[in-house]
Each structure stands twice: as C-alpha cells, then as structure tokens.
Design an enzyme around this catalytic site. Structure first.
Site, PDB file in Angstrom:
ATOM      1  N   CYS A  35       0.821  -1.217   0.000  1.00 41.39           N
ATOM      2  CA  CYS A  35       0.000   0.000   0.000  1.00 41.39           C
ATOM      3  C   CYS A  35       0.851   1.262   0.000  1.00 41.39           C
ATOM      4  O   CYS A  35       0.348   2.351  -0.253  1.00 41.39           O
ATOM      5  CB  CYS A  35      -0.946   0.011   1.197  1.00 41.39           C
ATOM      6  SG  CYS A  35      -0.077   0.058   2.766  1.00 41.39           S
ATOM      7  N   CYS A 104      -2.237  -3.396   8.349  1.00 40.97           N
ATOM      8  CA  CYS A 104      -2.023  -2.046   8.883  1.00 40.97           C
ATOM      9  C   CYS A 104      -1.602  -2.129  10.349  1.00 40.97           C
ATOM     10  O   CYS A 104      -0.737  -1.389  10.800  1.00 40.97           O
ATOM     11  CB  CYS A 104      -3.285  -1.212   8.772  1.00 40.97           C
ATOM     12  SG  CYS A 104      -4.151  -1.381   7.209  1.00 40.97           S
TER      13      CYS A 104
HETATM   14 FE1  FES Z   1      -1.569   0.190   4.275  1.00 39.98          FE
HETATM   15 FE2  FES Z   1      -3.369   0.490   6.065  1.00 39.98          FE
HETATM   16  S1  FES Z   1      -3.686   0.314   3.939  1.00 39.98           S
HETATM   17  S2  FES Z   1      -1.270   0.489   6.353  1.00 39.98           S
END
Ligand code: FES
Length: 125
Positions: A35, A104
């Site tokens: 991400c 996360c």
């Molecule tokens: Fe990457 Fe939450 S989407 S840390």
C-alpha cells in the site's frame, strides 16, 4: 457492525502522541510495500522506561489508529514490557480490525520494536 470499531474511529479522529522527537534515543521506521504506507516511531528512554514516544504515520485510517494505540500502550512502560507488545495485542485493544486491514496493524508494534532495537544498538546492548 460498522466497518471500524468505535475505538479505531476515536483514535483515528483524535490520535495521541503525533509528532517527532528531535533528540530521540531511538527511531524505527517501517513501510508496507503493497500500500506504500509508512510509519515512524521516536522514543525517549529514561531509567529503562519509555519516557516519551511520538509517531508520524503516512497511511490509512487504521494505520493511524494503530500508531496512536501503540504509543499509548508503550508510554511509561519498561523496555522489556514494550518488547512484549504484539501486533495482535494492539488489534485487540482497538476492538479488532477488519481482516483485510490486519496488515495495517502489523506496522505498529514493528515500528516501535525497531525504535527500541535502534536504542539498544546505540547503547551497545
Ligand atoms: Fe496500508 Fe493500512 S492500507 S497500512
């Protein structure tokens, strides 16, 4: 059930210990390559205890809530106790996270532990 627990929302909207410690005793940074989110923890240590902790998180709401919770769990604790904080414990304290958001929560304790490792290394331990 809402997507996020009330506790996650509360920490996301009102995160504790945001910022940077300029003369930190240890700094730990982790990122998630998928991400692209990044988290940095700064610690100040006195008498083997986390005297102060701050973080900077460039990430999603869950990552911010996790950072805030981790910082609260660590403040005032001994190095040994903080080392025992696991990613699971953090997610539980937050009342759980949706399964696709678990990555996360994995950043939080990892960044904190990295800051502790940096501190211990500096001390030659
Ligand atoms: Fe990457 Fe939450 S989407 S840390």
């Amino acid at each position: 059930m809402p997507f996020y627990s009330e506790k996650v929302m509360e920490h996301f909207q009102n995160p504790r210990n945001v910022g940077e410690i300029k003369d930190a005793d240890g700094v730990g940074e982790v990122g998630n390559p998928v991400c692209g989110d990044m988290m940095t923890f700064y610690i100040k240590v006195k008498d083997d205890k986390i005297e102060d902790v701050k973080f900077k998180t460039f990430g999603c709401g869950a990552a911010i809530a996790v950072s805030s919770m981790v910082s609260e769990m660590a403040k005032g604790k001994t190095i040994d106790d903080v080392k025992k904080i696991t990613n699971d414990m953090v997610a539980k304290e937050l009342g759980g996270l949706p399964s696709h958001k678990m990555h996360c929560s994995n950043l939080g304790a990892d960044a904190l532990h990295k800051a502790i490792d940096a501190y211990l290394e500096k001390k030659g331990k």
